[in-house]
Motif scaffolding. Structure first.
Motif, PDB file in Angstrom:
ATOM      1  N   ASP A 133      -2.983 -10.593   1.295  1.00 42.85           N
ATOM      2  CA  ASP A 133      -1.756  -9.852   1.599  1.00 42.85           C
ATOM      3  C   ASP A 133      -2.038  -8.779   2.643  1.00 42.85           C
ATOM      4  OD1 ASP A 133      -0.352 -11.303  -0.360  1.00 42.85           O
ATOM      5  OD2 ASP A 133      -1.078  -9.949  -1.928  1.00 42.85           O
ATOM      6  N   ASP A 134      -0.967  -8.319   3.296  1.00 44.04           N
ATOM      7  CA  ASP A 134      -1.111  -7.239   4.267  1.00 44.04           C
ATOM      8  C   ASP A 134      -1.547  -5.950   3.573  1.00 44.04           C
ATOM      9  OD1 ASP A 134      -0.375  -8.859   6.366  1.00 44.04           O
ATOM     10  OD2 ASP A 134       1.763  -8.360   6.188  1.00 44.04           O
ATOM     11  N   ILE A 135      -2.334  -5.163   4.275  1.00 49.66           N
ATOM     12  CA  ILE A 135      -2.776  -3.873   3.765  1.00 49.66           C
ATOM     13  C   ILE A 135      -1.837  -2.800   4.304  1.00 49.66           C
ATOM     14  CG2 ILE A 135      -4.656  -2.169   3.811  1.00 49.66           C
ATOM     15  CD1 ILE A 135      -6.587  -4.570   4.020  1.00 49.66           C
ATOM     16  N   LEU A 136      -1.285  -1.997   3.403  1.00 53.87           N
ATOM     17  CA  LEU A 136      -0.348  -0.933   3.741  1.00 53.87           C
ATOM     18  C   LEU A 136      -1.010   0.421   3.488  1.00 53.87           C
ATOM     19  CD1 LEU A 136       2.775  -2.472   1.981  1.00 53.87           C
ATOM     20  CD2 LEU A 136       2.106  -2.703   4.391  1.00 53.87           C
ATOM     21  N   THR A 194      -1.325   0.702  -0.230  1.00 51.04           N
ATOM     22  CA  THR A 194      -1.806  -0.418  -1.042  1.00 51.04           C
ATOM     23  C   THR A 194      -2.705   0.132  -2.149  1.00 51.04           C
ATOM     24  OG1 THR A 194      -1.697  -2.063   0.717  1.00 51.04           O
ATOM     25  CG2 THR A 194      -3.250  -2.489  -1.067  1.00 51.04           C
ATOM     26  N   ARG A 222      -8.674   1.689   4.066  1.00 56.83           N
ATOM     27  CA  ARG A 222      -7.246   1.349   3.960  1.00 56.83           C
ATOM     28  C   ARG A 222      -6.456   1.960   5.111  1.00 56.83           C
ATOM     29  NH1 ARG A 222      -4.495   3.218  -1.493  1.00 56.83           N
ATOM     30  NH2 ARG A 222      -4.965   5.257  -0.557  1.00 56.83           N
ATOM     31  N   GLY A 249      -1.245  -1.628   8.503  1.00 59.48           N
ATOM     32  CA  GLY A 249      -0.346  -1.931   9.609  1.00 59.48           C
ATOM     33  C   GLY A 249      -0.937  -2.842  10.665  1.00 59.48           C
ATOM     34  N   ARG A 250      -2.180  -3.223  10.507  1.00 63.54           N
ATOM     35  CA  ARG A 250      -2.805  -4.132  11.470  1.00 63.54           C
ATOM     36  C   ARG A 250      -2.871  -5.528  10.872  1.00 63.54           C
ATOM     37  NH1 ARG A 250      -8.066  -0.649  13.583  1.00 63.54           N
ATOM     38  NH2 ARG A 250      -6.945   1.299  14.054  1.00 63.54           N
ATOM     39  N   GLU A 251      -3.001  -6.499  11.749  1.00 60.05           N
ATOM     40  CA  GLU A 251      -3.214  -7.853  11.249  1.00 60.05           C
ATOM     41  C   GLU A 251      -4.525  -7.871  10.484  1.00 60.05           C
ATOM     42  OE1 GLU A 251      -3.474 -12.479  12.857  1.00 60.05           O
ATOM     43  OE2 GLU A 251      -3.296 -10.807  14.263  1.00 60.05           O
ATOM     44  N   ARG A 252      -4.471  -8.356   9.266  1.00 60.97           N
ATOM     45  CA  ARG A 252      -5.676  -8.297   8.445  1.00 60.97           C
ATOM     46  C   ARG A 252      -6.760  -9.204   9.026  1.00 60.97           C
ATOM     47  NH1 ARG A 252      -6.477 -12.631   5.096  1.00 60.97           N
ATOM     48  NH2 ARG A 252      -4.728 -14.071   4.816  1.00 60.97           N
ATOM     49  N   ARG A 301      -9.302 -12.031   9.529  1.00 63.13           N
ATOM     50  CA  ARG A 301      -9.305 -13.409   9.041  1.00 63.13           C
ATOM     51  C   ARG A 301     -10.529 -14.134   9.589  1.00 63.13           C
ATOM     52  NH1 ARG A 301      -3.931 -12.158   9.705  1.00 63.13           N
ATOM     53  NH2 ARG A 301      -2.482 -12.977   8.132  1.00 63.13           N
TER      54      ARG A 301
END
Length: 322
Positions: free
Chosen positions: A88-91, A94, A300, A305-308, A310
């Motif tokens: 999942d995206d990191i906010l 989070t 965090r 807000g960045r693309e995690r 991968r």
């Protein structure tokens, strides 16, 4: 220290069970108590804007945790895990659990004594780490079934090396699987393929149709590993393992922690590691749980807000995974 015969068994089989490595009263009970407080806090305040959850104060901590999981359809899990999410995206907000009892478990002297026998005296706490709570399979919510199966339900066949970046392919990674309650064949204990670490890294699938190592690659020789609180299962990064489904009425509660030599890549470079033990420079060991927690909050902030990050080792279109 680990018995030399157990080290030989580890080299041959790719796993070993260290019996009574941890003292359940001094090493595990503080973690259980810390989680009982965290579960109570989440129940009172609600999860992701949801309503408060009423808990039975007389129930065991694992049962209160399972009740919160059921009532929130698994949405509380990230707030209780000890790492940031990969899927999942990191906010900026989070949640994750960064309690001092967990930090002390990561630095437990008896555990590090055993780890030192495998990888030497300069030990990083590797950030590939999780708390796991496996609910009864019949209790898994359809609303959150994909999330629950991935993180807390039946574990697909995999090798731990497959979930780190390729720069760590030569790292002496060691996994320590720690039960907080009895792990049995009925409630979903680990399952391994003895000797499979000698086959090297095999193809893993990550498609809607299939995840993990296909069954026909795994083979038929599979051994369940029931263990009790205080025991630790040590896993080679290439041993094929999974878990059985939880067919019991209760939960299976565990941690999987990982350690690696201080001079080798962790395979998760965007998450914080720390020096848990050093015989050559003990003054550099991290001993402050607040500093450990701050390092995760800093990660965090950096990733929010960045693309995690991968990484993809294999082509998802491989016919093996159809």
């Amino acid at each position: 220290m680990m018995n030399p015969s157990l080290l030989a068994e580890f080299r041959d089989q790719g796993y070993v069970i260290g019996k009574d490595i941890l003292d359940p009263e001094t090493a595990l009970k503080p973690v259980i108590d810390e989680y009982a407080e965290a579960v109570g806090r989440l129940a009172r305040t609600g999860v992701h804007g949801g309503p408060p959850v009423e808990l039975d104060a007389d129930a065991a901590p694992v049962d209160r945790l399972l009740h919160l999981m059921r009532e929130t359809h698994g949405a509380c899990f990230q707030a209780l895990d000890i790492t940031l999410p990969m899927e999942d995206d990191i906010l900026p907000d989070t949640p994750l659990h960064l309690g001092p009892a967990v930090f002390r478990l990561l630095r437990n002297e008896a555990l590090l004594d055993a780890v030192e026998a495998f990888i030497g005296p300069e030990i990083l706490s590797n950030p590939v780490q999780h708390m796991r709570i496996k609910p009864p399979e019949r209790a898994i919510s359809e609303k959150n079934r994909a999330h629950t199966l991935t993180l807390t339900g039946r574990t697909f066949w995999h090798q731990d090396l497959a979930v780190v970046t390729e720069d760590a392919d030569d790292t002496d990674l060691i996994s320590a699987w720690i039960p907080l309650n009895e792990a049995t064949a009925e409630n979903g204990c680990l399952l391994v393929v003895p000797g499979s670490h000698r086959r090297g890294l095999v193809r893993h699938c990550d498609t809607p149709a299939y995840q993990g190592i296909p069954d026909d690659v795994v083979g038929e020789h599979r051994v369940p590993l029931p263990v009790s609180p205080g025991d630790v299962i040590f896993l080679h990064p290439l041993i094929m393992h999974a878990s059985l489904p939880n067919l019991s009425d209760g939960g299976r509660w565990s941690f999987d922690l990982r350690y690696s030599p201080a001079d080798m890549p962790t395979g998760r470079r965007w998450y914080p590691d720390f020096l848990a033990r050093s015989r050559s420079r003990p003054g550099d060991e991290l001993t402050d749980p607040g500093e450990w927690a701050a390092s995760w909050r800093a990660a965090r902030r950096t990733l929010a807000g960045r693309e995690r990050p991968r990484f993809h080792r294999w082509d998802p279109a491989d016919p093996l995974c159809a």
